[in-house]
Design a protein around this motif. Structure first.
Motif, short mmCIF file in Angstrom:
data_model
loop_
_atom_site.label_atom_id
_atom_site.label_comp_id
_atom_site.label_asym_id
_atom_site.label_seq_id
_atom_site.Cartn_x
_atom_site.Cartn_y
_atom_site.Cartn_z
N PRO A 88 -17.07 -24.25 -4.65
CA PRO A 88 -15.76 -24.68 -4.13
C PRO A 88 -15.61 -26.19 -4.01
N GLU A 89 -16.73 -26.93 -4.09
CA GLU A 89 -16.67 -28.39 -4.00
C GLU A 89 -16.48 -29.04 -5.36
N ASP A 90 -16.48 -28.25 -6.41
CA ASP A 90 -16.37 -28.79 -7.76
C ASP A 90 -14.91 -29.13 -8.07
N GLU A 91 -14.61 -30.42 -8.17
CA GLU A 91 -13.24 -30.87 -8.41
C GLU A 91 -12.82 -30.66 -9.86
N ASN A 92 -13.77 -30.52 -10.75
CA ASN A 92 -13.47 -30.31 -12.16
C ASN A 92 -13.92 -28.93 -12.61
N LEU A 93 -13.61 -27.94 -11.79
CA LEU A 93 -14.09 -26.59 -12.05
C LEU A 93 -13.49 -26.03 -13.34
N PHE A 94 -12.17 -26.11 -13.46
CA PHE A 94 -11.49 -25.50 -14.60
C PHE A 94 -11.06 -26.51 -15.66
N VAL A 95 -10.71 -27.70 -15.20
CA VAL A 95 -10.18 -28.73 -16.10
C VAL A 95 -11.11 -29.93 -16.11
N GLY A 96 -11.50 -30.36 -17.31
CA GLY A 96 -12.41 -31.50 -17.43
C GLY A 96 -11.73 -32.82 -17.09
N LYS A 97 -12.49 -33.87 -17.05
CA LYS A 97 -11.98 -35.19 -16.67
C LYS A 97 -10.95 -35.72 -17.66
N ARG A 98 -10.99 -35.21 -18.89
CA ARG A 98 -10.03 -35.65 -19.91
C ARG A 98 -8.79 -34.76 -19.98
N GLY A 117 -8.65 -31.40 -20.52
CA GLY A 117 -8.76 -30.15 -21.26
C GLY A 117 -9.43 -29.06 -20.45
N LEU A 118 -9.16 -27.82 -20.79
CA LEU A 118 -9.79 -26.70 -20.09
C LEU A 118 -11.29 -26.67 -20.39
N ILE A 119 -12.10 -26.41 -19.36
CA ILE A 119 -13.53 -26.21 -19.55
C ILE A 119 -13.70 -24.95 -20.40
N SER A 120 -14.43 -25.07 -21.50
CA SER A 120 -14.50 -23.97 -22.48
C SER A 120 -14.96 -22.66 -21.86
N GLY A 121 -15.91 -22.73 -20.93
CA GLY A 121 -16.43 -21.51 -20.32
C GLY A 121 -15.41 -20.76 -19.48
#
Length: 656
Positions: A124-134, A136-140
């Motif tokens: 829950p602390e992950d700020e880039n859980l679904f969307v990367g810093k650029r 785009g959606l995280i592929s996983g």
């Protein structure tokens, strides 16, 4: 003929490759995912998580049966939806030729929560859980997000008047299990092929004091998906993809999506030679035959799909270089590395030997001899069996925490004497085995100062995880155990400290990759590929292990003295893993009917972790429990003996 409706599972499959819509659910086509024990274990874990999620909504109404009567299911749901407030599990919605069933639907007037439950974990602390810093959606996460987007799309088409909020409910890695045996409160029966095979032993969250699941709103991302910021397939947005996928599936028409290296490399509809002989069809062959004009001649030619760890496949495919005959060193971008076989050299060696039909192994003998001369006798070979589940087995443990329940340990002295030195297994329900596991491992490896071998990074990763568990524990001997772990391992990037032990385990897989390649291994360096390769190369090993254990002086804690590890058929050594006896080999039909595990054999890691989960059943007959224990012990013993066999082969070829 039953309706061919695009469901959410078919939609996800089409995102991988739309051609799969034509091959899926057709028995005549080979499908490697149907009998994958690891995927089966993941699926069963998902069903358990879904049952826990339902406890969050005690007034929920479960829609069961009539699974393939889509119209009836949709009618049942519409009747329930006449209520002002209702919670529905497995709510069905049908729109044109689209059909979905939602995990959890919460309706309060026109405000609706769509909740998709997954066994996947999150921080829950992950700020880039679904969307990367650029951006785009995280592929996983992409398949899961588009899955919910598809569901929301269908629901809004059925009920445009609703205000839908969408959520993922996942295993929260920050939460601890409030009770012992949380995993076993949602029991998977031996005949379970889906969620209907779950027996629930708890009726409310209050009974267990809480949950390890968390809910995350994903509306912002779904809005971006619908707006076309994140494309679904190629240059198609969500709605366009749904339209074209559903039309092709309804018509049972091949989409004819262009073949590619990345999509086709791991296609589950690729038939093996054995399956082709047995009459199975191959989706892979049909795609490449129709699009590329491949005939039996082309399918018989070695191609780039089998090259180990190959990252240039897409580039070569675009250049029209698919067959190994077409390649040169520049295509592989060979970069030598002093003293060992570099990754690119390994790929090139595989290419050359495959296309020339050279079956002889490639070995850097002098370098391997030098490496082996640094090893200190007696040599110790260890293998761990572990489990990590979304719902923990023990109170205070978090989702997907590692559980180490078993190890095997062989030793080999300078004279070549091999001994199955020790083993450990904790198969008692309710025990958290990790700390005792380390105590027993310390006792076993403390009997000598020889080199320690593992195969691949798994053992080191597990010891790092237990190190952290010890650090957070109140075990009286935790400092001693932590120092032992540090002495035989090295820290990983996730570790809170840095270390490299004086007896840091030697990775035999790395030794294989640095100094040895055999064409029999193909593009794999797994122990199950390397072992048959060395056995086929060594007459010495064939002669030795074709004899009973007692005849060659090989000790074993689990096998009969008359057991023979190796059979040679048509001049080819069979893998010893195929010599592992079936789980209930000598049981009567009556005994088999009384089993609760539903297992048949244990010959891979996926089956081993499933077996450990089954052993947590407190009502399992003792006879069955002991049979599973014995099968686990045999499997793990072979893993360390396999490492010994590989060492024996290396000793033979370098003439130590």
């Amino acid at each position: 003929m039953s309706q061919r409706l695009l469901t959410k599972s078919r939609f996800k499959q089409a995102m991988e490759c739309p051609n799969k819509l034509f091959y899926t659910k057709k028995e005549e086509y080979a499908n490697s995912k149907l009998e994958d024990p690891f995927l089966e274990a993941l699926a069963q874990g998902g069903f358990q998580v879904e049952e826990l999620a339902r406890l969050h909504y005690p007034d929920g109404v479960l829609i069961e049966n009539n699974d393939w009567n889509y119209d009836l299911l949709a009618e049942q749901i519409e009747e329930l939806l006449q209520r002002e407030n209702v919670v529905i599990f497995e709510a069905a919605f049908k729109y044109e030729n689209l059909f979905i069933r939602t995990d959890i639907l919460v309706k309060k007037g026109n405000e609706v929560q769509l909740i998709e439950v997954k066994a996947k974990s999150f921080d829950p602390e992950d700020e880039n859980l679904f969307v990367g810093k650029r951006g785009g959606l995280i592929s996983g996460w992409k398949p899961y997000l588009f899955d919910v987007a598809f569901q929301r799309y269908v629901i809004q088409k059925c009920h445009p008047e609703w205000k839908v909020k969408s959520y993922l409910m996942l295993a929260d890695k920050s939460k601890e299990s409030p009770v012992e045996g949380l995993n076993q409160l949602f029991r998977i029966s031996k005949t379970a092929g889906n969620r209907t095979g779950i027996t629930k032993k708890v009726n409310s969250l209050e009974e267990i004091g809480g949950s390890v699941l968390g809910k995350i709103n994903i509306d912002t991302i779904l809005d971006e998906i619908e707006a076309g910021k994140h494309l679904c397939y190629e240059n198609l947005n969500l709605e366009q993809s749904i339209e074209v996928f559903s039309k092709h599936y309804a018509a049972d028409k091949l989409f004819n999506s262009p073949v590619s290296f990345s999509n086709c490399k791991a296609c589950e509809f690729t038939a093996t030679e054995e399956e082709l002989v047995a009459g199975k069809k191959s989706g892979f062959r049909e795609c490449w035959g129709s699009q590329q004009g491949w005939t039996e001649k082309e399918f018989a030619r070695a191609n780039i799909f089998g090259i180990w760890n190959f990252r240039w496949g897409n580039r070569l495919f675009e250049e029209g270089k698919i067959f190994l005959d077409d390649l040169d060193e520049d295509d592989i971008r060979v970069r030598p590395e002093a003293g060992k076989i570099s990754a690119s050299e390994r790929q090139w060696i595989q290419v050359e030997k495959t296309r020339t039909g050279d079956s002889e192994p490639y070995i850097l003998k002098e370098e391997l001899r030098q490496e082996m001369s640094n090893w200190k006798f007696p040599l110790n070979f260890i293998d761990f069996e572990t489990s990590a589940t979304a719902l923990p087995f023990n109170k205070g443990r978090r989702p997907y925490e590692q559980v180490a329940f078993q190890f095997s340990h062989h030793t080999l002295d300078e004279a070549g004497n091999i001994k199955h030195e020790s083993e450990y297994i904790d198969f008692e329900p309710g025990n958290f085995p990790n700390f005792q596991f380390v105590r027993e491992l310390k006792k076993a490896l403390g009997k000598n100062n020889g080199s320690i071998f593992k195969y691949a990074a798994h053992e080191n990763t597990i010891l790092n995880a237990i190190f952290q568990q010890l650090k957070e524990s109140k075990e009286p001997d935790k400092e001693e155990l932590m120092e032992f772990i540090k002495s035989i391992s090295h820290s990983t990037s996730n570790s809170s400290e840095e270390w490299r032990g004086e007896r840091d385990m030697i990775d035999l897989r790395v030794v294989v990759m640095d100094y040895y390649y055999d064409p029999h291994m193909g593009g794999s360096n797994s122990i199950k590929a390397v072992l048959p390769a060395v056995l086929n190369s060594s007459k010495y090993l064939q002669q030795k292990y074709s004899q009973p254990l007692q005849a060659i002086g090989l000790s074993s804690m689990n096998f009969d003295p008359e057991h023979v590890w190796l059979q040679v058929e048509n001049g080819k050594a069979l893998s010893p893993y195929k010599m592992l006896p079936p789980l209930f080999a000598d049981w009567t039909e009556e005994q088999l009917d009384a089993t609760v595990s539903g297992m048949e054999n244990i010959a891979d890691g996926g089956a081993a972790l499933t077996a450990y989960g089954k052993l947590q059943y407190t009502d399992m007959p003792e006879e069955e429990r002991l049979a599973i224990k014995q099968s686990l012990l045999k499997y793990c013993e072979l893993d360390t003996l396999a490492m010994v066999m590989i060492w024996e082969y290396f000793r033979e070829v370098v003439e130590l």
